[in-house]
Design a protein around this motif. Structure first.
Motif, PDB file in Angstrom:
ATOM      1  N   HIS A  24      -1.019  39.541  77.008  1.00  0.00           N
ATOM      2  CA  HIS A  24      -0.543  40.329  76.844  1.00  0.00           C
ATOM      3  C   HIS A  24       0.619  39.713  75.982  1.00  0.00           C
ATOM      4  N   GLN A  25       0.215  38.225  75.442  1.00  0.00           N
ATOM      5  CA  GLN A  25       1.287  38.485  74.324  1.00  0.00           C
ATOM      6  C   GLN A  25       1.226  37.528  73.013  1.00  0.00           C
ATOM      7  N   PRO A  26       1.417  37.900  71.985  1.00  0.00           N
ATOM      8  CA  PRO A  26       0.855  37.562  71.028  1.00  0.00           C
ATOM      9  C   PRO A  26       0.958  36.500  70.725  1.00  0.00           C
ATOM     10  N   ARG A  58      -5.279  45.191  74.925  1.00  0.00           N
ATOM     11  CA  ARG A  58      -4.667  43.969  74.917  1.00  0.00           C
ATOM     12  C   ARG A  58      -4.867  43.249  73.865  1.00  0.00           C
ATOM     13  N   PRO A  59      -3.431  42.495  73.332  1.00  0.00           N
ATOM     14  CA  PRO A  59      -3.087  42.279  72.117  1.00  0.00           C
ATOM     15  C   PRO A  59      -4.357  40.862  72.028  1.00  0.00           C
ATOM     16  N   ASN A  60      -4.879  40.404  73.328  1.00  0.00           N
ATOM     17  CA  ASN A  60      -5.982  39.486  72.477  1.00  0.00           C
ATOM     18  C   ASN A  60      -6.990  39.595  72.637  1.00  0.00           C
ATOM     19  N   ASP A 115      -4.009  53.420  68.371  1.00  0.00           N
ATOM     20  CA  ASP A 115      -4.886  52.853  66.768  1.00  0.00           C
ATOM     21  C   ASP A 115      -6.001  53.755  66.537  1.00  0.00           C
TER      22      ASP A 115
END
Length: 369
Positions: A121-123, A195-197, A236
């Protein structure tokens, strides 16, 4: 490492030899299935305290109240072991250090299961790495899910982690539900709420090209409504427009909907012959476990340790090298031509779960002896 020892008065409070675990969280399906399917067998996990603002009927466990050092100070007589799994995304390293200090103050051992070496969840990996730099050295015992993750923990922090498999995700009767017999071949890419990934569009474009050459094969792409909602965090419009163009061109079947509940998710996964995980980084996957429960083949990226977790097809995708389209096309073609079916039987899953529960119990008892 200095092992934490439970004081005699706290040990005396244990009811009938039962180890009381403050599990963060306890309501998540992974944690629930770390309990013996036949009963508690000497381990009781505290119920998740209700977060501020959560309704009394809610089963929501996040943000975890137990991460507050004040909670530890107020409830330290209610538990024997503190076991952290997930839910600390919003905690700073300083806050985690304060949690560790509170546990030390009350002589409570800390167990940490390292589910994620890289937070999906964290870029920016820095925040999660800083959290691990606090938790991994401080934990009295470490657990992880795969040998590769354990080797990374040993290499980076010089700590040994016990490797215990992920227990089943799907419950009966779905664990033994026969797969449908049908014509055709359905490949699924689920974008969830981005999700960022996730590298959704490159994966979808590549899979759509592969599917176009396979008679009877279709690509189903799912995405949550909020990706198309201008008021939502996951909005998006560029991705939605691209997916809509692919849908209108007949290259994909696009499904936009709200979150699936468990029954809907199991029906969806069972409808697929191949589920492609569009991840650029990550470590382990509950989705992969659900597919294993239901007999749905998975194509997983080479980042993380998915291939060590369960049998699956692999394709190249990670932060350093990006997507390898040729390997992804090859995974899709192999799934189509060979139709692999990796599915555990329900008895195997129950035996595995009982063994996982016994290993947890032995670890807790060792810490509180």
């Amino acid at each position: 490492m200095v092992q934490q020892i439970v004081t005699p008065d706290a040990a005396d409070e244990r009811r009938g030899g039962t180890v009381r675990v403050a599990s963060v969280p306890s309501g998540h399906v992974y944690v629930r299935h770390c309990a013996d399917p036949a009963g508690s067998k000497g381990v009781v996990r505290l119920t998740d305290p209700r977060p501020n603002g959560a309704p009394s009927t809610s089963q929501r466990w996040w943000p975890p109240v137990m991460l507050d050092p004040a909670w530890v100070d107020a409830h330290h007589r209610d538990f024997d072991v503190f076991h952290l799994h997930f839910g600390f995304d919003a905690q700073t390293p300083r806050q985690l250090a304060e949690l560790v200090a509170a546990l030390r103050r009350h002589r409570k051992p800390l167990v940490y299961t390292v589910h994620d070496l890289r937070n999906p969840h964290q870029p920016d990996p820095a925040a999660h790495r800083a959290a691990l730099d606090v938790l991994v050295p401080a934990a009295d015992r470490l657990i992880t899910l795969t040998p590769g993750a354990a080797a990374t923990i040993e290499h980076v922090w010089g700590r040994t982690a016990a490797v215990l498999p992920h227990p089943h995700v799907v419950e009966q009767p779905d664990l033994t539900r026969p797969r449908p017999v049908r014509d055709g071949f359905v490949v699924g890419v689920h974008a969830k709420s981005l999700r960022p990934n996730m590298a959704v569009l490159p994966v979808v474009q590549t899979v759509s090209e592969a599917v176009a050459d396979l008679p009877g094969a279709v690509l189903r792409v799912d995405v949550h409504h909020e990706v198309g909602d201008p008021e939502a965090h996951a909005h998006d419009p560029g991705l939605m427009a691209a997916l809509q163009r692919l849908h209108e061109a007949g290259r994909i079947a696009l499904h936009v909907h709200d979150y699936f509940d468990d029954a809907q998710l199991w029906d969806y996964l069972t409808s697929l012959d191949l589920s492609v995980l569009p991840y650029t980084w990550g470590t382990h996957s509950g989705w992969l476990e659900a597919c294993y429960d239901l007999g749905t083949t998975v194509a997983a990226p080479t980042c993380g340790f998915y291939a060590e977790q369960r049998d699956c097809l692999s394709y190249g995708n990670d932060e350093r090298h990006g997507l390898d389209p040729e390997s992804l096309r090859g995974a899709v073609v192999r799934a189509y031509e060979q139709r692999p079916r990796w599915r555990a039987s329900a008895p195997e899953r129950m035996r595995e779960r009982a063994a996982v529960a016994a290993a947890h119990r032995a670890l807790y008892e060792d810490l509180t002896a």
